[in-house]
Design an enzyme around this catalytic site. Sequence first.
Site, PDB file in Angstrom:
ATOM      1  N   GLY A  49       0.838  -1.194   0.000  1.00 40.63           N
ATOM      2  CA  GLY A  49       0.000   0.000   0.000  1.00 40.63           C
ATOM      3  C   GLY A  49       0.872   1.242   0.000  1.00 40.63           C
ATOM      4  O   GLY A  49       2.038   1.183   0.395  1.00 40.63           O
ATOM      5  N   GLN A  54       2.700   9.953   1.535  1.00 37.03           N
ATOM      6  CA  GLN A  54       3.983   9.241   1.414  1.00 37.03           C
ATOM      7  C   GLN A  54       4.735   9.604   0.141  1.00 37.03           C
ATOM      8  O   GLN A  54       5.925   9.308   0.020  1.00 37.03           O
ATOM      9  CB  GLN A  54       3.759   7.725   1.431  1.00 37.03           C
ATOM     10  N   CYS A 107       6.349  -0.114   7.027  1.00 35.25           N
ATOM     11  CA  CYS A 107       5.850   1.045   6.298  1.00 35.25           C
ATOM     12  C   CYS A 107       6.951   1.547   5.379  1.00 35.25           C
ATOM     13  O   CYS A 107       8.102   1.657   5.803  1.00 35.25           O
ATOM     14  CB  CYS A 107       5.456   2.132   7.299  1.00 35.25           C
ATOM     15  N   LEU A 108       6.616   1.846   4.138  1.00 30.84           N
ATOM     16  CA  LEU A 108       7.641   2.299   3.185  1.00 30.84           C
ATOM     17  C   LEU A 108       8.274   3.623   3.604  1.00 30.84           C
ATOM     18  O   LEU A 108       9.380   3.935   3.188  1.00 30.84           O
ATOM     19  CB  LEU A 108       7.049   2.423   1.774  1.00 30.84           C
ATOM     20  N   HIS A 149      -4.107   0.901   7.737  1.00 29.75           N
ATOM     21  CA  HIS A 149      -2.760   1.492   7.779  1.00 29.75           C
ATOM     22  C   HIS A 149      -2.689   2.696   6.829  1.00 29.75           C
ATOM     23  O   HIS A 149      -2.195   3.764   7.197  1.00 29.75           O
ATOM     24  CB  HIS A 149      -1.737   0.416   7.393  1.00 29.75           C
ATOM     25  N   GLU A 150      -3.200   2.522   5.620  1.00 29.30           N
ATOM     26  CA  GLU A 150      -3.141   3.607   4.631  1.00 29.30           C
ATOM     27  C   GLU A 150      -4.042   4.764   5.037  1.00 29.30           C
ATOM     28  O   GLU A 150      -3.704   5.934   4.849  1.00 29.30           O
ATOM     29  CB  GLU A 150      -3.517   3.100   3.237  1.00 29.30           C
ATOM     30  N   HIS A 153      -2.377   7.039   7.319  1.00 31.37           N
ATOM     31  CA  HIS A 153      -1.478   7.990   6.657  1.00 31.37           C
ATOM     32  C   HIS A 153      -2.223   9.262   6.258  1.00 31.37           C
ATOM     33  O   HIS A 153      -1.668  10.355   6.305  1.00 31.37           O
ATOM     34  CB  HIS A 153      -0.868   7.372   5.395  1.00 31.37           C
TER      35      HIS A 153
HETATM   36 CO    CO Z   1       2.822   3.147   5.712  1.00 26.05          CO
END
Ligand code: CO
Length: 193
Positions: A49, A54, A107-108, A149-150, A153
């Site tokens: 995701g 991000q 998480c990226l 999770h997204e 963000h």
């Molecule tokens: Co993340």
Amino acid sequence: MAVDPASLIVKHYPDPILRRKAETITVTPEVAGVARRMIELMHEHEGIGLAGPQVGLSWRIFVSYVPESEKRSAEGELPSAEKGASVYINPVLSAPGGELVKFEEGCLSLPEITGAVLRPNEITITAFGLDGQKFTRRGSGLLARCWQHEMDHLDGVLILDRMTQIHRMKNRSAVRELEAEWAASHPKPANRR
Ligand code: CO
């Protein structure tokens, strides 16, 4: 000012954009271009995701691709996976259900950091697609977790805020390192290409 999708990169903590509450958007060709680039970046970085903030955009949009596996299916009433990448614009979550499950998330935007996060196993998402149409899906397992999770963000929330104190401690030096990297490069997102 138009966004050049090719210029988008994955932002790392502690970039302040990750803490901002993202804004509702209108579906336009520009948004479609950004969404395609976000899917590309998600695949490049082997994530499941990726959310607007991000990639430096305070937009309420995220993309996901939770692939099917032995444990996950995209079929049935409560899918836990997807057949392909999806785009969720101005998403809203509702009706959390099932067990509260603890699971190690990454998480990226927080490379080298993972921590156990407690989330309900099922949730409903309502969002707009790139065709401008509103849709509603209910998911479970990793798919429901990914959506949550997204969604976090889009509200400036990171797994650092959700993990247990012990996991926060465990990640302390990795967090410090990211802070040092960011301070050293000190990007100014508004002017960056
Ligand atoms: Co993340």
